[in-house]
Every structure is written in C-alpha cells, then in structure tokens.
Enzyme design. Structure first.
Site, PDB file in Angstrom:
ATOM      1  N   GLY A  59       0.829  -1.200   0.000  1.00 23.36           N
ATOM      2  CA  GLY A  59       0.000   0.000   0.000  1.00 23.36           C
ATOM      3  C   GLY A  59       0.859   1.245   0.000  1.00 23.36           C
ATOM      4  O   GLY A  59       2.050   1.191   0.335  1.00 23.36           O
ATOM      5  N   TYR A  87       3.855  -3.222   2.580  1.00 24.28           N
ATOM      6  CA  TYR A  87       3.131  -2.522   3.641  1.00 24.28           C
ATOM      7  C   TYR A  87       2.606  -3.518   4.676  1.00 24.28           C
ATOM      8  O   TYR A  87       2.649  -3.256   5.884  1.00 24.28           O
ATOM      9  CB  TYR A  87       1.977  -1.730   3.038  1.00 24.28           C
ATOM     10  CG  TYR A  87       1.156  -0.938   4.034  1.00 24.28           C
ATOM     11  CD1 TYR A  87       1.483   0.372   4.351  1.00 24.28           C
ATOM     12  CD2 TYR A  87       0.046  -1.505   4.655  1.00 24.28           C
ATOM     13  CE1 TYR A  87       0.734   1.104   5.269  1.00 24.28           C
ATOM     14  CE2 TYR A  87      -0.716  -0.793   5.567  1.00 24.28           C
ATOM     15  CZ  TYR A  87      -0.365   0.512   5.869  1.00 24.28           C
ATOM     16  OH  TYR A  87      -1.114   1.216   6.792  1.00 24.28           O
ATOM     17  N   ASP A 231     -15.715 -10.862 -22.855  1.00 25.46           N
ATOM     18  CA  ASP A 231     -16.418 -10.859 -21.569  1.00 25.46           C
ATOM     19  C   ASP A 231     -17.930 -11.002 -21.750  1.00 25.46           C
ATOM     20  O   ASP A 231     -18.564 -11.882 -21.160  1.00 25.46           O
ATOM     21  CB  ASP A 231     -16.107  -9.572 -20.794  1.00 25.46           C
ATOM     22  CG  ASP A 231     -14.626  -9.385 -20.547  1.00 25.46           C
ATOM     23  OD1 ASP A 231     -13.908 -10.394 -20.481  1.00 25.46           O
ATOM     24  OD2 ASP A 231     -14.188  -8.230 -20.430  1.00 25.46           O
TER      25      ASP A 231
END
Length: 514
Positions: A59, A87, A231
């Site tokens: 992060g 992180y 998709d």
C-alpha cells in the site's frame, strides 16, 4: 463443494490484485477483501469458502502515520496463517511493537536479498535471491516473538516470521515477475504453511455460475448487454445455458465501435441460439457526448445511456434483470474497495446510474480475470475468434479520442485503428500481444503533404504484452511494422500529419489512454 481460499486484505497497493491472480494460477481460490474486514465477516465468508490463509497487501501509506489503513488485530489471532507483503510486512511489525521508520535508503526495483533462514515461505530458496522491492519505509526491529529470515544491504529485516504462530512478513513483492522465485514463495505459503488443496477449476466455475444465474433470475426474463467482446460473449453463453429462451441478447451500436464491428456481432450471434436484438443508437450517444472532454464524464454518460437503452428494450420484452460481462479488473480500476484507488471509472461499474429500472443486475464473471474468462470461453466451446478477441472498452472509440468527441474524430480514429490492426495481424508480431490500437490525441502539428504545408492531428499507436491486464509491458514492435502503420495512416487519413508510438509500461500508465 467449498473451495480452499486465501483472502487478500487490500491496503490500496498497485499489485494487490496481482497477488490474487498469482494464487489462482496454482488453482487456489483467492478473494480481495477490505483491509478492515472483521473477524465476524471472515466467519461469514467461511460459510461458502474454506479460508486457509490471509495475505496483507502492499500500500502507499506509512503504517506509523495518523489514519493509515490498518487491519483488526484479532484477525491476526484467528489461527489462520498470515503473510504480510511490503506494507503488510511493515504493518505486522508495527502492530507487534516493532520499529518501522523511513529507510536510510529507499529501494525501488530489483534487489539481492540474503536468505538467513530458508524456512516456511522461504523454504528451498538459495542463499541469495533476486526480488522486486518498492518501499521507502523499513522495519528496523521486531519484538522478541519474531525472528529475522532475510536481509538486504539497505534493509536489515527484509523477511521475518513469528516463532510460534504461522505469521510471516516479506518486504518484497513475490507476486511480481521480477522476483525470480516469487511463485515458489507463494506456493510455499499456500501449500506448506496454509495446507491448501488446489481445487479451484474453471470447469467447476461454469456449473456454479449457471446455477447462480438460475437462482437469481428464477422464472423471470433477462436481457444481456452483448458487445461481442470476450467478456460479454462468455457471459451470454453462461446466461443462455441458465435461462434459455428467457434471455434476450441486446447489441447496442453506440457509434463508437471498431470498423466492421456491428456486422461481425450480428453475424456471430444471430445464429447463437438466443433471442437477439440489435439497436442503432448512434445519434443518441453522439448527442449525449456533445461538448464533453473529461474522460470520467464520458464513461459516466456512456454508462448511463447504455442503461437507458437497456431499460427501453427490457420494457418491450418484459425483462426484469440485466446481465453484464463485468470482470474483476473493471471493478478494481473503478475503486470498488474501501481503500482502493480509483484509476478510471468503467462504464458498467461506477459509471452506472444510481436509479435503474431493473429488479437486479447479474454479473457472473465479476470475480474473474481476463485470462480466466478466456478459459471459461474455451470450456463453453465459443468460437476461436471470440476467445482471442482483443479487449475493447465499453465506451469504445469515445475514450480513444483524447478530448471532445465529434463525428469527424470518430471516423479518423476508426480508420487509424483499422490500419493498426491490419498491419499487426498480417505480420508475425501478433502472437503474444494483449492489445493493439490507435488513439487520436488532442495534439496538432505541422506537416508537409504534396509539397504543401499541412496542420493536422497526431495519432498514437499502443501495443502491449500482458497476462491479465493488471500489469503490461509495451510491445517492442519491429520498425518495419511501425513504418508501414505510419505510412498508411498518413497517406490514407488526410487530417493526420504525425504518428507516434507509446513506450510506457503499466504501471505507471494504464493500457488505455483515458
């Protein structure tokens, strides 16, 4: 059947969802969840999954600053193995009274890490491993409950583990291909530490998706938004298996399709075994985008107008549900998690209007990545030309025109895109490319045509290599191919005076320009 699963707590890192993809590649189901998920919420997920591990993502924040995203401490004490990355590595140390502070020297890019103890996640690693680092903060000390497993020249605690609990931390990113043995490290966590079974299969997914659609829609009717891309075509095939004649496939020609696209879609799906409707809405969409230059506003308006068209069709056929081909990256880039950064709004996610005339929206592919969708399409025996179609944004050429959209600009970029496609597809470089297309920039420049000064548009060419579109490298196209593209664009499109090639990776860029 419940699948073994690993939850990825999202702290907003750019590689968060790449972790999930790497885990699925070894047939273990992964799901990205908010970083502040509670113990009770994990318990609820266990009703449909066997949660066998938790990964704390990277992060952009510093763990020691006020309001930095954190996880609930009791989540780390559930007896479920935990792996912190970047992180997440720092957060585990911070929550355990370790010392995290700005590093003496930041590490970005490849680094050599010294493996002090090749155990657990690092089982089988060599004394030195090449890894991918991306951090400014560093763990400098740990509580007595933890031990150091690895270090680098600038990072004294590059990896650690709890002495008694299955809790690990890695400062580097094993999910990135630049970490040479990253897959082995993740496999160690999944199979050695968590004891996962590799029981996530696409063939199982088809059966479950069909059942989910039936349970949601019941005996009601539904329409599906069909663009002809991989998709929406895969979602159509799944919905057709589930609903049969209660499904109507709706193709909306919004005027921003690629060359010959409407004819291709009609020819493919009119004989697909479902009710098929084609709607000419070109004037309607062009009028809606008149004077609009902001890309986010374009996506929002296109998303809203699509819904309005679908609402009109739904009334005509008596449909109560809308089926969409939304996939995981669409939701990721639209910032659907609490601490996720919104990269760009996808017309079929955050671009949807708040009020819609549907009883519900069904998204059978919402948790799949693009290459997983291709595998589903193969399982459903969709035609090869559908399976390997290039990804194409829902707003189409409207977001491949930088700035205001006009009919002239749309015609220009459509012609340029056709040239790019044809030149690449007749060469030997097509294999291995994820996407290739043209962009009409908002830059004009001086040129010379027929010994006369010309002042015209600049076309940018984009071609990338990728596995799942979460990251991408620009393709190193041969100069001969680029020259043919440039020459054809300049000769065949009078309004264009310059062609440039985009050599930016993702990140820092996105694949599309808008």
């Amino acid at each position: 059947m419940k699948f073994d699963a690993v939850l990825i707590l999202d702290f907003g890192g750019q590689y968060c969802h790449l972790i999930g993809r790497r885990i699925r590649e070894v047939n273990v189901y992964s799901e990205v969840v908010p970083c502040d998920i509670t113990r009770q919420e994990i318990g609820d997920l266990n009703r449909r999954l066997n949660v066998k591990g938790i990964i704390l993502s990277g992060g952009p924040s510093s763990v020691y600053v006020e309001n930095a995203p954190k996880c609930h401490v009791d989540v780390l004490d559930m007896g479920i193995p935990v792996l912190g990355l970047c992180y997440g590595h720092q957060l585990i140390a911070h929550l355990s009274n370790g010392q995290v502070q700005p590093g003496m020297k930041r590490e970005y890019g490849t680094a050599l890490v010294v493996i002090d103890k090749p155990v657990g996640v690092l089982k089988g690693m060599d004394a030195r491993e090449k890894v991918w680092m991306s951090h400014g903060d560093t763990v400098y000390s740990l509580s007595e409950e933890y031990e150091v497993l690895a270090h680098t020249e600038n990072c004294p605690i590059a990896a650690f583990r709890h002495k008694e609990k299955p809790v690990y931390g890695l400062q580097w990113h094993p999910e990135v291909v630049h970490t040479e043995k990253g897959t082995e490290m993740l496999r160690n966590f999944l199979f050695e530490v968590c004891g996962c079974e590799p029981n996530w299969r696409m063939t199982d997914f088809v059966e479950r998706a069909v059942q989910e659609i039936r349970q949601t829609v019941g005996d009601a009717k539904a329409i599906i938004a069909l663009s002809g891309g991989i998709d929406s075509s895969t979602a159509t095939a799944l919905a057709a298996k589930a609903l049969g004649k209660n499904l109507t496939a709706v193709f909306v020609d919004h005027g921003f399709m690629r060359a010959d696209e409407p004819e291709f879609v009609k020819g493919t799906f009119e004989n697909f075994g479902v009710n098929f409707i084609s709607v000419d809405a070109r004037d309607r969409f062009m009028k809606r985008l008149e004077g609009v230059a902001d890309p986010e506003e374009k996506r929002r308006l296109v998303g809203e107008e699509f819904i309005r068209v679908f609402e009109d069709i739904a009334k005509d056929v008596g449909a109560e549900y809308l089926v969409q081909g939304t996939i995981y990256p669409d939701r990721i880039e639209s910032g659907f998690r609490r601490h996720s950064e919104k990269i760009k709004t996808h017309h079929n996610v955050a671009g949807l209007p708040i009020k819609m005339g549907f009883r519900g929206i069904v998204e059978p592919l919402r948790n799949l990545y693009k290459d997983e969708v291709r595998n589903v399409a193969k399982t459903l025996r969709l035609p090869e030309e559908i399976v390997w179609r290039q990804p194409f944004p829902g707003p189409g050429l409207a977001v491949r025109i930088v700035g205001e959209v006009t009919q002239e600009k749309t015609d220009i970029v459509r012609k340029a895109d056709k040239i790019v496609t044809e030149e690449i597809e007749k060469s030997e470089v097509r294999e291995g490319l994820w996407q290739y297309f043209a962009i009409l920039t908002d830059t004009k420049s001086t040129g010379v045509k027929g010994d006369t000064r010309a002042y015209g548009y600049t076309i940018a060419v984009r071609a990338v290599e990728s596995r799942e579109a979460m990251t991408a490298n620009f393709a190193r196209l041969p100069y001969e191919v680029l020259e043919r593209i440039s020459t054809s664009v300049i000769n065949e499109i009078p309004q264009v005076t310059r062609v440039v090639y985009d050599i930016t990776h993702k990140p820092p860029a996105t694949i599309e320009w808008e």
